[in-house]
Design a protein around this motif. Structure first.
Motif, PDB file in Angstrom:
ATOM      1  N   TYR A 117       0.862  -1.028  -0.192  1.00 11.41           N
ATOM      2  CA  TYR A 117       0.158  -0.409  -0.041  1.00 11.41           C
ATOM      3  C   TYR A 117       0.936   0.863  -0.116  1.00 11.41           C
ATOM      4  CZ  TYR A 117      -3.462   3.658   1.283  1.00 11.41           C
ATOM      5  OH  TYR A 117      -4.334   4.328   1.614  1.00 11.41           O
ATOM      6  N   ARG A 118       1.775   1.492   0.861  1.00 11.89           N
ATOM      7  CA  ARG A 118       3.139   2.414   0.731  1.00 11.89           C
ATOM      8  C   ARG A 118       3.290   2.879  -0.887  1.00 11.89           C
ATOM      9  NH1 ARG A 118       4.626   0.441   6.419  1.00 11.89           N
ATOM     10  NH2 ARG A 118       6.881  -0.831   5.194  1.00 11.89           N
ATOM     11  N   GLY A 119       3.663   1.495  -1.290  1.00 16.85           N
ATOM     12  CA  GLY A 119       4.460   1.763  -3.098  1.00 16.85           C
ATOM     13  C   GLY A 119       3.480   2.284  -3.967  1.00 16.85           C
ATOM     14  N   TYR A 120       2.029   1.926  -3.286  1.00 11.49           N
ATOM     15  CA  TYR A 120       1.057   2.427  -4.268  1.00 11.49           C
ATOM     16  C   TYR A 120       0.886   3.427  -4.235  1.00 11.49           C
ATOM     17  CZ  TYR A 120      -3.593   3.533  -5.445  1.00 11.49           C
ATOM     18  OH  TYR A 120      -4.977   3.619  -5.944  1.00 11.49           O
ATOM     19  N   ARG A 121       0.890   4.118  -2.303  1.00  8.74           N
ATOM     20  CA  ARG A 121       0.645   5.687  -2.874  1.00  8.74           C
ATOM     21  C   ARG A 121       1.364   6.068  -3.359  1.00  8.74           C
ATOM     22  NH1 ARG A 121      -3.905   7.452  -1.816  1.00  8.74           N
ATOM     23  NH2 ARG A 121      -3.403   9.402  -0.662  1.00  8.74           N
ATOM     24  N   VAL A 122       3.386   5.593  -3.289  1.00  6.98           N
ATOM     25  CA  VAL A 122       3.803   6.933  -3.683  1.00  6.98           C
ATOM     26  C   VAL A 122       4.157   6.567  -5.888  1.00  6.98           C
ATOM     27  CG1 VAL A 122       6.603   6.318  -4.009  1.00  6.98           C
ATOM     28  CG2 VAL A 122       5.583   5.858  -1.906  1.00  6.98           C
ATOM     29  N   ARG A 123       3.960   5.638  -5.903  1.00  6.28           N
ATOM     30  CA  ARG A 123       3.334   5.369  -7.211  1.00  6.28           C
ATOM     31  C   ARG A 123       2.154   6.376  -8.004  1.00  6.28           C
ATOM     32  NH1 ARG A 123       4.244  -0.355  -6.639  1.00  6.28           N
ATOM     33  NH2 ARG A 123       1.932  -0.670  -6.115  1.00  6.28           N
ATOM     34  N   ILE A 124       1.037   6.942  -7.295  1.00  2.00           N
ATOM     35  CA  ILE A 124      -0.334   7.338  -7.863  1.00  2.00           C
ATOM     36  C   ILE A 124       0.274   8.571  -7.431  1.00  2.00           C
ATOM     37  CG2 ILE A 124      -1.451   5.301  -7.130  1.00  2.00           C
ATOM     38  CD1 ILE A 124      -2.615   7.580  -5.520  1.00  2.00           C
ATOM     39  N   ARG A 125       1.180   9.629  -7.090  1.00  2.00           N
ATOM     40  CA  ARG A 125       2.420  10.940  -7.014  1.00  2.00           C
ATOM     41  C   ARG A 125       1.991  11.322  -8.084  1.00  2.00           C
ATOM     42  NH1 ARG A 125       6.762  10.923  -2.733  1.00  2.00           N
ATOM     43  NH2 ARG A 125       7.151  12.699  -3.903  1.00  2.00           N
ATOM     44  N   ARG A 159       7.984   7.469 -13.962  1.00  2.13           N
ATOM     45  CA  ARG A 159       8.310   5.939 -14.792  1.00  2.13           C
ATOM     46  C   ARG A 159       7.146   6.138 -16.196  1.00  2.13           C
ATOM     47  NH1 ARG A 159       3.995   3.288 -11.870  1.00  2.13           N
ATOM     48  NH2 ARG A 159       4.547   1.103 -12.218  1.00  2.13           N
ATOM     49  N   GLN A 160       6.880   7.342 -16.688  1.00  2.00           N
ATOM     50  CA  GLN A 160       6.076   7.288 -17.623  1.00  2.00           C
ATOM     51  C   GLN A 160       7.245   7.288 -18.507  1.00  2.00           C
ATOM     52  OE1 GLN A 160       3.157   6.467 -19.374  1.00  2.00           O
ATOM     53  NE2 GLN A 160       3.718   7.264 -20.982  1.00  2.00           N
ATOM     54  N   TRP A 161       8.780   8.524 -18.077  1.00  2.14           N
ATOM     55  CA  TRP A 161       9.182   8.659 -19.165  1.00  2.14           C
ATOM     56  C   TRP A 161      10.257   7.249 -18.980  1.00  2.14           C
ATOM     57  CZ3 TRP A 161      14.727   8.208 -17.600  1.00  2.14           C
ATOM     58  CH2 TRP A 161      15.450   8.968 -18.580  1.00  2.14           C
ATOM     59  N   GLN A 162      10.520   6.422 -17.871  1.00  2.00           N
ATOM     60  CA  GLN A 162      11.312   4.960 -18.258  1.00  2.00           C
ATOM     61  C   GLN A 162      11.043   4.316 -18.914  1.00  2.00           C
ATOM     62  OE1 GLN A 162      11.753   4.349 -14.091  1.00  2.00           O
ATOM     63  NE2 GLN A 162      13.030   5.175 -13.266  1.00  2.00           N
ATOM     64  N   ARG A 163       9.249   4.343 -18.984  1.00  2.47           N
ATOM     65  CA  ARG A 163       8.819   3.285 -19.715  1.00  2.47           C
ATOM     66  C   ARG A 163       8.654   3.646 -21.432  1.00  2.47           C
ATOM     67  NH1 ARG A 163       4.257   4.386 -18.796  1.00  2.47           N
ATOM     68  NH2 ARG A 163       3.873   3.012 -16.630  1.00  2.47           N
ATOM     69  N   GLU A 164       9.026   4.837 -21.770  1.00  3.76           N
ATOM     70  CA  GLU A 164       8.987   5.564 -22.556  1.00  3.76           C
ATOM     71  C   GLU A 164      10.798   5.343 -23.516  1.00  3.76           C
ATOM     72  OE1 GLU A 164       8.094   9.250 -23.293  1.00  3.76           O
ATOM     73  OE2 GLU A 164       5.997   8.920 -23.628  1.00  3.76           O
ATOM     74  N   TRP A 165      11.718   5.605 -22.887  1.00  4.10           N
ATOM     75  CA  TRP A 165      13.022   4.740 -22.475  1.00  4.10           C
ATOM     76  C   TRP A 165      13.217   3.556 -23.554  1.00  4.10           C
ATOM     77  CZ3 TRP A 165      17.049   2.935 -20.951  1.00  4.10           C
ATOM     78  CH2 TRP A 165      18.449   2.793 -21.247  1.00  4.10           C
ATOM     79  N   ARG A 166      12.603   2.524 -22.654  1.00  2.00           N
ATOM     80  CA  ARG A 166      12.769   1.224 -22.580  1.00  2.00           C
ATOM     81  C   ARG A 166      11.962   1.055 -23.599  1.00  2.00           C
ATOM     82  NH1 ARG A 166      11.292   1.119 -16.856  1.00  2.00           N
ATOM     83  NH2 ARG A 166       9.280   0.939 -17.613  1.00  2.00           N
ATOM     84  N   GLU A 167      11.104   1.779 -24.353  1.00  2.00           N
ATOM     85  CA  GLU A 167      10.689   0.851 -25.682  1.00  2.00           C
ATOM     86  C   GLU A 167      11.339   1.657 -26.735  1.00  2.00           C
ATOM     87  OE1 GLU A 167       6.851   2.734 -25.470  1.00  2.00           O
ATOM     88  OE2 GLU A 167       5.726   1.426 -23.882  1.00  2.00           O
TER      89      GLU A 167
END
Length: 290
Positions: free
Chosen positions: A221-229, A236-244
């Protein structure tokens, strides 16, 4: 009326108990007596006494060591008192000597296991060793809150097997001490049985304790609260695009080195072929001039 009805007895035909029920009832009664045993009170269960500290300033030596009860009657107890027979301090008191603790009756020798009946064998050899283990198993199940959950990972048969193996009364104290460190799955006959009959692994919901499960849920739950910031989601979106975009960089590097090695090998082969052609031409020139 209600309390009287609860204490009232119903006379009729009672349901007969089998051997197992009677032994369980007797074991529960003995266990309850042992748990509530008090040497000062239970020395004689038929007599209820209260121990009082003797004081020479407040008590007469006549009552020391006796069971004393002061009786109130409507007659003059000192009218016919004879000091040659009794003590004046004992007027109006009932003095009794505390009875000795009754001696236990000698136990009967166990029956012959080869000639006794099945009931006698169970009562003499099986139940005395099995009932204490069942009591320990129930205590362990209560500690693990098995009676409060629908599903749990506690295996009663495993507990009984391990307990009996470690507390076998037919082995010596040294071997019993060595068996204390052995786990259930390290017992020889258990490991050989599991080789032919492997068990499926238990789900983590049955393996984890309540505290361990609470730690896992709180961490998720703590990880989820951090990820939705917002800033973390953008990163995380930039990391996803860079990996693609660069997901096949390793493949590109491998292809580059394969092409480079192939090109170097072909160049080496062509250079060797040209050198061999020059040598053959030189040899022809030498033979023609000679």
């Amino acid at each position: 009326m209600d309390s009287t009805a609860k204490r009232a007895k119903v006379y009729g035909e009672s349901k007969p108990k089998n051997v197992w029920e009677s032994i369980c009832h007797e074991f529960a009664h003995k266990k309850r007596l042992l748990e509530t045993y008090d040497e000062n009170v239970a020395e004689n269960l038929s007599t209820t006494t209260v121990a009082t500290q003797y004081s020479a300033g407040r008590h007469t030596p006549v009552v020391y060591g006796h069971m004393v009860h002061e009786t109130f009657i409507d007659v003059n107890v000192g009218k016919d008192f004879d000091p040659s027979i009794g003590h004046p301090a004992a007027l109006g008191l009932c003095l009794l000597t505390r009875p000795d603790k009754p001696t236990a009756s000698p136990s009967k020798p166990p029956p012959n296991p080869k000639t006794c009946t099945p009931t006698e064998y169970l009562e003499a050899y099986v139940f005395p060793a099995l009932l204490p283990v069942i009591g320990e198993m129930l205590d362990e199940a209560k500690q693990r809150k098995c009676f409060e959950k629908r599903r749990f990972g506690f295996q009663p048969c495993d507990f009984v097997t391990e307990f009996l193996y470690k507390n076998n009364h037919n082995i010596g104290p040294q071997e019993k001490e060595e068996r204390k460190e052995i786990d259930l799955f390290d017992i020889p006959f258990v490991s050989s049985w599991l080789l032919n009959h492997p068990r499926p692994p238990l789900p983590l919901s049955l393996v984890w304790t309540d505290d361990e499960a609470a730690v896992k849920i709180q961490a998720f739950y703590r990880g989820y609260r951090v990820r939705i910031r917002g800033d973390v989601a953008e990163l995380r979106q930039w990391q996803r695009e860079w990996r693609e975009e660069n997901g096949d960089i390793r493949k590109k590097v491998e292809e580059f080195w394969v092409e480079a090695e192939t090109r170097a090998a072909s160049e080496a082969m062509s250079a060797a072929a040209s050198a061999a052609g020059r040598r053959s031409r030189c040899e022809k020139v030498r033979t023609g001039s000679s």
